[in-house]
Design an enzyme around this catalytic site. Structure first.
Site, PDB file in Angstrom:
ATOM      1  N   GLU A  36       0.815  -1.203   0.000  1.00 31.24           N
ATOM      2  CA  GLU A  36       0.000   0.000   0.000  1.00 31.24           C
ATOM      3  C   GLU A  36       0.857   1.266   0.000  1.00 31.24           C
ATOM      4  O   GLU A  36       0.530   2.250  -0.663  1.00 31.24           O
ATOM      5  CB  GLU A  36      -0.956   0.005   1.198  1.00 31.24           C
ATOM      6  CG  GLU A  36      -2.040  -1.052   1.125  1.00 31.24           C
ATOM      7  CD  GLU A  36      -2.926  -0.910  -0.099  1.00 31.24           C
ATOM      8  OE1 GLU A  36      -3.070   0.213  -0.621  1.00 31.24           O
ATOM      9  OE2 GLU A  36      -3.493  -1.918  -0.549  1.00 31.24           O
ATOM     10  N   TYR A 119      -6.424   5.945   4.891  1.00 33.02           N
ATOM     11  CA  TYR A 119      -6.510   4.974   3.800  1.00 33.02           C
ATOM     12  C   TYR A 119      -5.680   3.724   4.098  1.00 33.02           C
ATOM     13  O   TYR A 119      -6.167   2.593   4.002  1.00 33.02           O
ATOM     14  CB  TYR A 119      -6.055   5.589   2.480  1.00 33.02           C
ATOM     15  CG  TYR A 119      -5.755   4.527   1.446  1.00 33.02           C
ATOM     16  CD1 TYR A 119      -6.790   3.842   0.816  1.00 33.02           C
ATOM     17  CD2 TYR A 119      -4.446   4.154   1.156  1.00 33.02           C
ATOM     18  CE1 TYR A 119      -6.538   2.829  -0.089  1.00 33.02           C
ATOM     19  CE2 TYR A 119      -4.175   3.140   0.253  1.00 33.02           C
ATOM     20  CZ  TYR A 119      -5.223   2.489  -0.363  1.00 33.02           C
ATOM     21  OH  TYR A 119      -4.968   1.475  -1.243  1.00 33.02           O
ATOM     22  N   ASP A 137      -9.539   5.804  -1.701  1.00 35.05           N
ATOM     23  CA  ASP A 137      -8.437   6.327  -2.509  1.00 35.05           C
ATOM     24  C   ASP A 137      -9.024   6.978  -3.760  1.00 35.05           C
ATOM     25  O   ASP A 137     -10.241   7.129  -3.889  1.00 35.05           O
ATOM     26  CB  ASP A 137      -7.432   5.227  -2.852  1.00 35.05           C
ATOM     27  CG  ASP A 137      -7.970   4.220  -3.868  1.00 35.05           C
ATOM     28  OD1 ASP A 137      -9.191   4.234  -4.162  1.00 35.05           O
ATOM     29  OD2 ASP A 137      -7.165   3.419  -4.375  1.00 35.05           O
TER      30      ASP A 137
END
Length: 360
Positions: A36, A119, A137
């Site tokens: 990520e 996020y 996102d």
């Protein structure tokens, strides 16, 4: 749009169209976190080799925590936003020192980690621990704006709450991980920014943007400020097979990376005499017959800055005196050592072109 229909449709689509990616075959929070962080910087195709390099270099988080920062930055080189690499390193050390090498297993605790925002925390919590928390996102913003007709500016901080509440209301309790993966993947390969595949979209008839002719208008996003121009004049100081480099300090771009001795001006038009005068005023002994003037400009665009750089290659008469080197914050490195240093892409691009360095 009916909630169960939206979630079920996306999950069914995902099962048929998802890309095979290594971080989707694990519930290891370390690997999920690593993927990520990298994917916040670049697209999947460009990020995959970086992910593989980091996993190979640091199979467990203890390995990353113990690694020197220069090594982390060197592996990160080319992704940009180097503060994220430093934060990643710090987070690895934080997890080892404060959590015994084990990732927190819930969203609220994950938010306490340095560099981990809403996020990333939601992604780790849902993918690794199946917590019911929605990710948000760019892909998710776009899908929700189009399917549900949201015209709020996605660049405005106040809009995040609106989108987050909608996403949280749509995520199913039994498959939060699959839903989050599905909506992001849907935005990445089906509901794309410029040319979405509306013709074969399973949400076509219930999509607000499609039925109202607003696909190209949504999502709404205000324009970013124009990039500020900067003009860098680099002096590549070479002596007897070594090249003087400096480690960039905090307070500016590329913190912790290495570049050459730098003079920044208000214009790219710095003539040779002026360039040499700058060096002489710094106490450097320059042989004016051993100066190779710039052959071209190098350009590099950051989010808020547009850099134009020129490189002046200079063969020194002798090694820099220690006091002068300290004042200039430079140190000598061999070509091999220079190659191993973490550097901005701009510097690497120049070095690839500068074959003449080998002969200095």
């Amino acid at each position: 749009m009916e909630t169960h229909f939206f979630a079920d449709t996306l999950i069914n689509w995902y099962q048929r169209h998802k890309r095979a990616l290594p971080w989707r075959d694990t519930r290891n929070p370390y690997y999920i976190w690593l993927s990520e962080v990298i994917l916040q910087q670049t697209r999947v195709a460009q990020g995959l080799p970086y992910y593989q390099k980091f996993v190979a270099a640091y199979p467990v988080i203890q390995d990353m925590a113990a690694a020197p920062e220069d090594e982390i930055l060197r592996l990160w080189q080319g992704l940009g936003y180097y503060s994220r690499a430093r934060n990643m390193h710090h987070t690895a050390q934080q997890i080892v020192e404060q959590y015994g090498g084990t990732f927190p297993d819930n969203y609220q605790e994950l938010l306490k980690l340095k560099g981990v925002g809403s996020y990333t925390a939601a992604a780790i919590a849902s993918f690794a621990f199946k917590e019911k928390v929605a990710v948000l996102d760019g892909n998710v913003f776009r899908v929700l704006a189009r399917t549900h007709g949201l015209s709020d500016d996605i660049a405005a901080p106040a809009s995040r709450k609106i989108f987050q509440e909608l996403a949280d209301s749509l995520i199913p309790a039994d498959e939060p991980d699959t839903f989050n993966q599905a909506i992001m993947e849907f935005g990445a390969i089906q509901c794309t920014p410029v040319m979405p595949d509306c013709l074969f979209c399973p949400l076509q008839q219930s999509c607000f943007a499609f039925t109202h002719g607003l696909v190209q208008e949504l999502p709404v996003k205000s324009k970013a400020k124009a990039a500020r121009p900067r003009f860098f004049h680099y002096f590549v100081l070479a002596y007897n097979g070594t090249y003087y480099m400096r480690k960039r300090a905090a307070g500016d771009i590329w913190q912790g990376l290495y570049d050459f001795y730098l003079y920044e001006s208000n214009s790219k038009n710095l003539d040779a005499d002026q360039a040499l005068q700058e060096l002489k005023e710094a106490g450097l002994e320059i042989d004016e017959t051993q100066v190779i003037l710039p052959l071209k400009d190098y350009k590099h665009v950051l989010s808020h800055q547009k850099i134009t750089a020129r490189f002046y290659t200079i063969k020194l008469k002798s090694r820099l005196k220690e006091q002068i080197a300290q004042e200039a914050r430079v140190a000598p490195y061999t070509a091999e050592e220079l190659e191993a240093l973490p550097k901005p892409v701009l510097i690497s691009s120049y070095l690839k072109d500068a074959k003449i360095l080998v002969n200095l």
